[in-house]
Scaffold this motif. Structure first.
Motif, mmCIF file in Angstrom:
data_model
loop_
_atom_site.group_PDB
_atom_site.id
_atom_site.type_symbol
_atom_site.label_atom_id
_atom_site.label_comp_id
_atom_site.label_asym_id
_atom_site.label_seq_id
_atom_site.Cartn_x
_atom_site.Cartn_y
_atom_site.Cartn_z
ATOM 1 N N ALA A 57 -33.375 18.432 -26.139
ATOM 2 C CA ALA A 57 -33.590 19.800 -26.910
ATOM 3 C C ALA A 57 -34.043 20.781 -25.643
ATOM 4 O O ALA A 57 -33.658 21.949 -26.073
ATOM 5 N N LEU A 58 -34.693 20.480 -24.613
ATOM 6 C CA LEU A 58 -34.732 21.421 -23.510
ATOM 7 C C LEU A 58 -33.585 21.678 -22.908
ATOM 8 O O LEU A 58 -33.421 23.208 -22.616
ATOM 9 N N GLY A 59 -32.370 21.286 -22.690
ATOM 10 C CA GLY A 59 -31.369 21.563 -22.227
ATOM 11 C C GLY A 59 -30.419 22.593 -23.138
ATOM 12 O O GLY A 59 -29.911 23.563 -22.949
ATOM 13 N N ILE A 60 -30.475 22.147 -24.592
ATOM 14 C CA ILE A 60 -29.888 23.045 -25.547
ATOM 15 C C ILE A 60 -30.536 24.426 -25.694
ATOM 16 O O ILE A 60 -29.961 25.390 -25.559
ATOM 17 N N GLY A 61 -31.973 24.283 -25.440
ATOM 18 C CA GLY A 61 -32.830 25.648 -25.502
ATOM 19 C C GLY A 61 -32.414 26.483 -24.381
ATOM 20 O O GLY A 61 -32.201 27.765 -24.512
ATOM 21 N N ALA A 62 -32.296 25.888 -23.252
ATOM 22 C CA ALA A 62 -32.119 26.565 -21.965
ATOM 23 C C ALA A 62 -30.608 27.144 -22.165
ATOM 24 O O ALA A 62 -30.439 28.499 -21.600
ATOM 25 N N GLY A 66 -29.930 31.290 -22.194
ATOM 26 C CA GLY A 66 -29.132 31.783 -21.231
ATOM 27 C C GLY A 66 -27.881 32.441 -21.774
ATOM 28 O O GLY A 66 -27.740 33.933 -21.392
ATOM 29 N N ILE A 67 -27.324 32.229 -22.769
ATOM 30 C CA ILE A 67 -26.288 32.851 -23.545
ATOM 31 C C ILE A 67 -27.038 34.066 -24.083
ATOM 32 O O ILE A 67 -26.232 35.179 -24.235
ATOM 33 N N TYR A 68 -27.887 33.937 -25.006
ATOM 34 C CA TYR A 68 -28.658 35.198 -25.420
ATOM 35 C C TYR A 68 -28.969 36.309 -24.554
ATOM 36 O O TYR A 68 -28.514 37.388 -24.708
ATOM 37 N N SER A 74 -25.055 41.720 -20.631
ATOM 38 C CA SER A 74 -23.762 42.368 -20.608
ATOM 39 C C SER A 74 -23.416 43.656 -21.736
ATOM 40 O O SER A 74 -22.777 44.594 -21.243
ATOM 41 N N VAL A 75 -23.967 43.562 -22.800
ATOM 42 C CA VAL A 75 -24.009 44.955 -23.402
ATOM 43 C C VAL A 75 -24.545 45.948 -22.905
ATOM 44 O O VAL A 75 -24.052 47.032 -23.321
#
Length: 118
Positions: A57-62, A66-68, A74-75
């Motif tokens: 869960a911590l990995g997926i959240g990180a 990160g993507i967000y 970038s925008v």
């Protein structure tokens, strides 16, 4: 309070027994020991799975954060929409200038005595 010691100086450890080979145990005691061992294994498995699930869960959240964050970064760095808008405005200005110059050229090229045919 210190652990009781043997006369040899070393503490006594619990020895492991095989309930099927232990002569002094009744069938009910063997069954109870097997049930307790199964419960202990189940608790150990749950603890291990809980820690794995927490790490996952911590990995997926990180990764998600990160993507967000990268997307917002970038925008905010992109100026291509502004550049496109500036180029479009410049093209509109050029088109207006061409239209005005061609209209004035047409007026100058035609003599005033000549009237268009009707």
């Amino acid at each position: 309070m210190a652990a009781p010691r043997e006369p040899g100086g070393e503490a006594q450890f619990a020895r492991r027994i095989d309930p099927a080979r232990e002569p002094g145990l009744s069938a009910q005691q063997r069954q109870h020991m097997a049930q307790v061992e199964r419960a202990q294994r189940q608790r150990a498995l749950q603890r291990r799975l809980r820690s794995r699930n927490l790490l996952l869960a911590l990995g997926i959240g990180a990764v998600t954060l990160g993507i967000y964050g990268y997307t917002f970064y970038s925008v905010s760095q992109e100026g291509f929409l502004d550049e496109l808008e500036q180029e479009a405005e410049a093209a509109r200005e050029r088109a207006r200038a061409r239209a005005e110059s061609s209209a004035s050229w047409a007026r100058r090229a035609r003599p005033s005595s000549c009237k268009p045919r009707e």
